[in-house]
Write a protein that holds these residues in place. Structure first.
Motif, mmCIF file in Angstrom:
data_model
loop_
_atom_site.group_PDB
_atom_site.id
_atom_site.type_symbol
_atom_site.label_atom_id
_atom_site.label_comp_id
_atom_site.label_asym_id
_atom_site.label_seq_id
_atom_site.Cartn_x
_atom_site.Cartn_y
_atom_site.Cartn_z
ATOM 1 N N VAL A 14 30.689 38.459 29.532
ATOM 2 C CA VAL A 14 30.109 39.800 29.660
ATOM 3 C C VAL A 14 31.055 40.845 29.083
ATOM 4 C CG1 VAL A 14 29.514 41.603 31.324
ATOM 5 C CG2 VAL A 14 28.583 39.303 31.601
ATOM 6 N N LEU A 15 32.334 40.741 29.396
ATOM 7 C CA LEU A 15 33.308 41.695 28.865
ATOM 8 C C LEU A 15 33.368 41.623 27.345
ATOM 9 C CD1 LEU A 15 36.205 41.293 31.464
ATOM 10 C CD2 LEU A 15 34.600 43.196 31.251
ATOM 11 N N LEU A 16 33.303 40.397 26.805
ATOM 12 C CA LEU A 16 33.320 40.240 25.347
ATOM 13 C C LEU A 16 32.072 40.854 24.721
ATOM 14 C CD1 LEU A 16 35.006 38.952 23.060
ATOM 15 C CD2 LEU A 16 33.592 36.898 23.312
ATOM 16 N N ALA A 17 30.929 40.680 25.390
ATOM 17 C CA ALA A 17 29.682 41.239 24.874
ATOM 18 C C ALA A 17 29.640 42.759 24.995
ATOM 19 C CB ALA A 17 28.495 40.632 25.612
ATOM 20 N N LEU A 18 30.358 43.318 25.975
ATOM 21 C CA LEU A 18 30.316 44.762 26.184
ATOM 22 C C LEU A 18 30.935 45.535 25.024
ATOM 23 C CD1 LEU A 18 31.138 45.264 29.984
ATOM 24 C CD2 LEU A 18 29.003 45.805 28.791
ATOM 25 N N VAL A 19 31.911 44.933 24.357
ATOM 26 C CA VAL A 19 32.600 45.648 23.273
ATOM 27 C C VAL A 19 31.606 46.047 22.176
ATOM 28 C CG1 VAL A 19 34.444 45.533 21.570
ATOM 29 C CG2 VAL A 19 34.759 44.468 23.817
ATOM 30 N N PRO A 20 30.894 45.084 21.569
ATOM 31 C CA PRO A 20 29.906 45.502 20.565
ATOM 32 C C PRO A 20 28.704 46.210 21.170
ATOM 33 C CG PRO A 20 29.803 43.128 20.913
ATOM 34 C CD PRO A 20 31.008 43.614 21.652
ATOM 35 N N SER A 21 28.391 45.945 22.451
ATOM 36 C CA SER A 21 27.254 46.605 23.086
ATOM 37 C C SER A 21 27.484 48.108 23.195
ATOM 38 C CB SER A 21 27.000 46.019 24.479
ATOM 39 O OG SER A 21 26.611 44.670 24.397
ATOM 40 N N VAL A 22 28.698 48.490 23.569
ATOM 41 C CA VAL A 22 29.028 49.920 23.659
ATOM 42 C C VAL A 22 28.953 50.571 22.284
ATOM 43 C CG1 VAL A 22 30.866 51.565 24.174
ATOM 44 C CG2 VAL A 22 30.417 49.673 25.742
ATOM 45 N N ALA A 23 29.513 49.887 21.275
ATOM 46 C CA ALA A 23 29.450 50.418 19.911
ATOM 47 C C ALA A 23 28.004 50.546 19.447
ATOM 48 C CB ALA A 23 30.230 49.508 18.959
ATOM 49 N N GLY A 24 27.187 49.547 19.817
ATOM 50 C CA GLY A 24 25.775 49.621 19.466
ATOM 51 C C GLY A 24 25.074 50.765 20.162
ATOM 52 N N GLY A 25 25.434 51.008 21.429
ATOM 53 C CA GLY A 25 24.852 52.127 22.154
ATOM 54 C C GLY A 25 25.180 53.469 21.502
ATOM 55 N N VAL A 26 26.406 53.599 21.013
ATOM 56 C CA VAL A 26 26.803 54.820 20.304
ATOM 57 C C VAL A 26 25.967 54.984 19.035
ATOM 58 C CG1 VAL A 26 28.687 55.946 19.057
ATOM 59 C CG2 VAL A 26 29.142 54.807 21.240
ATOM 60 N N ARG A 27 25.770 53.864 18.331
ATOM 61 C CA ARG A 27 24.971 53.909 17.103
ATOM 62 C C ARG A 27 23.539 54.338 17.399
ATOM 63 N NH1 ARG A 27 26.978 54.118 12.478
ATOM 64 N NH2 ARG A 27 28.107 52.122 12.575
ATOM 65 N N LEU A 28 22.950 53.777 18.462
ATOM 66 C CA LEU A 28 21.585 54.155 18.824
ATOM 67 C C LEU A 28 21.509 55.624 19.218
ATOM 68 C CD1 LEU A 28 20.373 51.069 20.903
ATOM 69 C CD2 LEU A 28 19.823 51.649 18.524
ATOM 70 N N GLY A 29 22.557 56.113 19.899
ATOM 71 C CA GLY A 29 22.588 57.518 20.262
ATOM 72 C C GLY A 29 22.611 58.423 19.041
ATOM 73 N N GLN A 30 23.367 58.021 18.027
ATOM 74 C CA GLN A 30 23.405 58.800 16.786
ATOM 75 C C GLN A 30 22.041 58.812 16.107
ATOM 76 O OE1 GLN A 30 26.513 56.756 14.655
ATOM 77 N NE2 GLN A 30 28.143 58.035 15.496
ATOM 78 N N ALA B 218 19.094 58.339 17.523
ATOM 79 C CA ALA B 218 18.142 59.106 18.321
ATOM 80 C C ALA B 218 18.387 60.600 18.204
ATOM 81 C CB ALA B 218 18.231 58.677 19.787
ATOM 82 N N GLY B 219 19.660 60.985 18.068
ATOM 83 C CA GLY B 219 19.999 62.396 17.994
ATOM 84 C C GLY B 219 19.955 62.971 16.596
ATOM 85 N N GLY B 220 19.728 62.136 15.608
ATOM 86 C CA GLY B 220 19.608 62.631 14.241
ATOM 87 C C GLY B 220 20.913 62.862 13.517
ATOM 88 N N GLY B 221 21.994 62.317 13.999
ATOM 89 C CA GLY B 221 23.248 62.504 13.264
ATOM 90 C C GLY B 221 24.450 62.444 14.164
ATOM 91 N N PRO B 222 25.632 62.708 13.604
ATOM 92 C CA PRO B 222 25.848 63.152 12.222
ATOM 93 C C PRO B 222 25.657 62.036 11.204
ATOM 94 C CG PRO B 222 27.947 62.783 13.318
ATOM 95 C CD PRO B 222 26.891 62.599 14.365
ATOM 96 N N VAL B 223 25.154 62.424 10.036
ATOM 97 C CA VAL B 223 24.927 61.472 8.951
ATOM 98 C C VAL B 223 26.111 61.531 8.009
ATOM 99 C CG1 VAL B 223 23.400 60.799 7.066
ATOM 100 C CG2 VAL B 223 22.450 61.839 9.140
ATOM 101 N N THR B 224 26.708 60.367 7.755
ATOM 102 C CA THR B 224 27.867 60.256 6.873
ATOM 103 C C THR B 224 27.589 59.178 5.824
ATOM 104 O OG1 THR B 224 28.979 58.513 8.151
ATOM 105 C CG2 THR B 224 29.342 60.801 8.865
ATOM 106 N N PRO B 225 28.413 59.126 4.778
ATOM 107 C CA PRO B 225 28.225 58.048 3.786
ATOM 108 C C PRO B 225 28.315 56.653 4.393
ATOM 109 C CG PRO B 225 29.644 59.765 2.897
ATOM 110 C CD PRO B 225 29.444 60.093 4.346
ATOM 111 N N ASP B 226 29.030 56.510 5.516
ATOM 112 C CA ASP B 226 29.191 55.200 6.136
ATOM 113 C C ASP B 226 27.998 54.771 6.981
ATOM 114 O OD1 ASP B 226 31.689 54.732 5.032
ATOM 115 O OD2 ASP B 226 32.750 55.706 6.696
ATOM 116 N N ASN B 227 27.175 55.737 7.418
ATOM 117 C CA ASN B 227 26.051 55.357 8.283
ATOM 118 C C ASN B 227 24.694 55.805 7.767
ATOM 119 O OD1 ASN B 227 25.730 58.097 8.854
ATOM 120 N ND2 ASN B 227 26.616 57.986 10.895
ATOM 121 N N VAL B 228 24.644 56.388 6.565
ATOM 122 C CA VAL B 228 23.367 56.912 6.063
ATOM 123 C C VAL B 228 22.343 55.803 5.904
ATOM 124 C CG1 VAL B 228 24.061 56.680 3.622
ATOM 125 C CG2 VAL B 228 22.312 58.367 4.281
ATOM 126 N N ARG B 229 22.792 54.573 5.647
ATOM 127 C CA ARG B 229 21.837 53.471 5.478
ATOM 128 C C ARG B 229 21.035 53.221 6.756
ATOM 129 N NH1 ARG B 229 26.962 51.573 6.027
ATOM 130 N NH2 ARG B 229 27.392 49.836 7.457
#
Length: 204
Positions: free
Chosen positions: A15-31, A33-44
Motif C-alpha cells: 500500500v505504501l509503495l502504491a501510494l507514491v504514484p497514487s498521490v502523484a496521479g491525484g495531483v495530475r487529476l487535480g490539475q 480538473a482545474g484547467g492548469g497550469p499548462v506547461t510544455p511538460d504536461n500539455v499532452r
C-alpha cells in the motif's frame, strides 16, 4: 518477525509503495480538473486526457486493492473472488492505457526514445497477457498458475512505485536525468519488481 506480523507487513508495504504514484496521479487529476497550469511538460495530458485519467484511476484501484490479495486469510474467503472481479478490468485498463499513452502522446525528449518506448510497450503488453492467462487459469481451477501470473501482473503495475526509488540517486546528486538516465532508472524499477515476483513465485 512472526508469521502474523509478516502477513500484515506485506500488504502495508505494498500500500505504501502504491501510494507514491497514487498521490502523484491525484495531483495530475487535480490539475486536469482545474484547467492548469499548462506547461510544455504536461500539455499532452490536456490535449488528450482520456488515457491518463483512465491510467491513474485504474492504477489507484489496482495498486491499493490488489495489495490485500496477498493476505492469506482474505485469499481463503469470498473477498478474493469479489476483489478479483474489480482488479482484472482495472489491471487491463492500466496496461492498455499505458500502451495508449506511449503511442498517442508526443513525449518530451528526456522521456522518449526507442529503448524506453519498447520497455513501456513490453510492460503493458506482458501485464495484459499475464492478467488474461491468470484469469484463464482460475477458470480451469489451476490456482497455482493463476497465482503466478497475477503476481507477475501486479509486480509490473507496481513498477511506478519502485521507479521513485530508482530515480533517487539522481535526486541526491542534484541531477536531472537525461533520456539515458530515465531509461535506466525506469527499466531498473521494472526489473527489480520482476525479479522479486519470480523469487516469490519460486519460493512458494
Amino acid at each position: 518477525m512472526t508469521t502474523v506480523a509478516r502477513q500484515r507487513a506485506l500488504p502495508l508495504g505494498l500500500v505504501l509503495l502504491a501510494l507514491v504514484p497514487s498521490v502523484a496521479g491525484g495531483v495530475r487529476l487535480g490539475q486536469l480538473a482545474g484547467g492548469g497550469p499548462v506547461t510544455p511538460d504536461n500539455v499532452r495530458f490536456f490535449d488528450l486526457p482520456v488515457p491518463v485519467v483512465a491510467h491513474i484511476a485504474g492504477a489507484v484501484i489496482y495498486g491499493l486493492v490488489g495489495a490485500f490479495q496477498f493476505v492469506p486469510s482474505l485469499r481463503r474467503g469470498s473477498w478474493h473472488r469479489r476483489a478479483g472481479r474489480v482488479l482484472l478490468p482495472a489491471g487491463l485498463v492500466v496496461a492498455l492505457s499505458g500502451i495508449w499513452m506511449t503511442l498517442g502522446y508526443d513525449l518530451p525528449a528526456t522521456d522518449s526514445g526507442p529503448v524506453i518506448t519498447a520497455l513501456r510497450l513490453a510492460t503493458g503488453g506482458v501485464m495484459a497477457v499475464a492478467l488474461v492467462l491468470g484469469f484463464a487459469a482460475v477458470r480451469r481451477r489451476d490456482f497455482r498458475t493463476h497465482r503466478a501470473w497475477m503476481i507477475r501482473a501486479y509486480a509490473l503495475a507496481m513498477g511506478a512505485g519502485t521507479q521513485v526509488f530508482t530515480h533517487l540517486p539522481f535526486a541526491f546528486a542534484g541531477i536531472t536525468p537525461d533520456a539515458t538516465g530515465r531509461t535506466i532508472a525506469m527499466g531498473a524499477g521494472w526489473a527489480i519488481n520482476v525479479a522479486v515476483a519470480e523469487w516469490v513465485i519460486r519460493r512458494s
